[in-house]
Design a protein around this motif. Structure first.
Motif, PDB file in Angstrom:
ATOM      1  N   HIS A  91       2.457   1.765  -3.408  1.00 53.13           N
ATOM      2  CA  HIS A  91       1.497   2.308  -4.377  1.00 53.13           C
ATOM      3  C   HIS A  91       1.271   3.802  -4.154  1.00 53.13           C
ATOM      4  O   HIS A  91       1.205   4.577  -5.118  1.00 53.13           O
ATOM      5  N   THR A 125       0.841  -1.202   0.000  1.00 55.98           N
ATOM      6  CA  THR A 125       0.000   0.000   0.000  1.00 55.98           C
ATOM      7  C   THR A 125       0.872   1.245   0.000  1.00 55.98           C
ATOM      8  O   THR A 125       0.626   2.187  -0.752  1.00 55.98           O
ATOM      9  N   ARG A 148       4.386   5.671  -5.334  1.00 54.39           N
ATOM     10  CA  ARG A 148       4.415   5.676  -6.803  1.00 54.39           C
ATOM     11  C   ARG A 148       3.397   6.672  -7.364  1.00 54.39           C
ATOM     12  O   ARG A 148       3.700   7.428  -8.281  1.00 54.39           O
TER      13      ARG A 148
END
Length: 93
Positions: free
Chosen positions: A47, A44, A50
């Motif tokens: 992500h 998580t 990113r």
């Protein structure tokens, strides 16, 4: 008889799990869900990192694209400056 007395004393010495940690809810049997949530945290966080990296790149290269999808420049800057452990608050309009 003596063994039974030792077992009874040992059971009395161990407090009830719900009494020790009432706020955690560990006695309710949902340990598997908590373990999965803890194990999924690195993915998580990756992500989110990113997403915010790509958002910063879009802010530099194509800010008009963000406006086209309904995201303001100030909102994008605020979201891009958040830490990886903070939830994503940016939403399309």
């Amino acid at each position: 008889m003596r063994l039974q007395a030792l077992q009874t004393n040992a059971q009395a010495a161990v407090p009830d799990l719900a009494a020790v940690m009432p706020a955690t809810g560990l006695a309710s049997g949902d340990n598997g869900l908590r373990i999965r949530a803890i194990l999924s945290l690195p993915a998580t966080w990756w992500h989110r990192t990113r997403f915010r990296t790509e958002l910063r790149a879009d802010l530099r290269e194509k800010p008009e694209l963000l406006h086209d999808i309904g995201i303001g420049v100030h909102e994008a800057h605020a979201e891009a400056s958040r830490f990886f452990w903070e939830a994503v608050l940016l939403q399309r309009r």
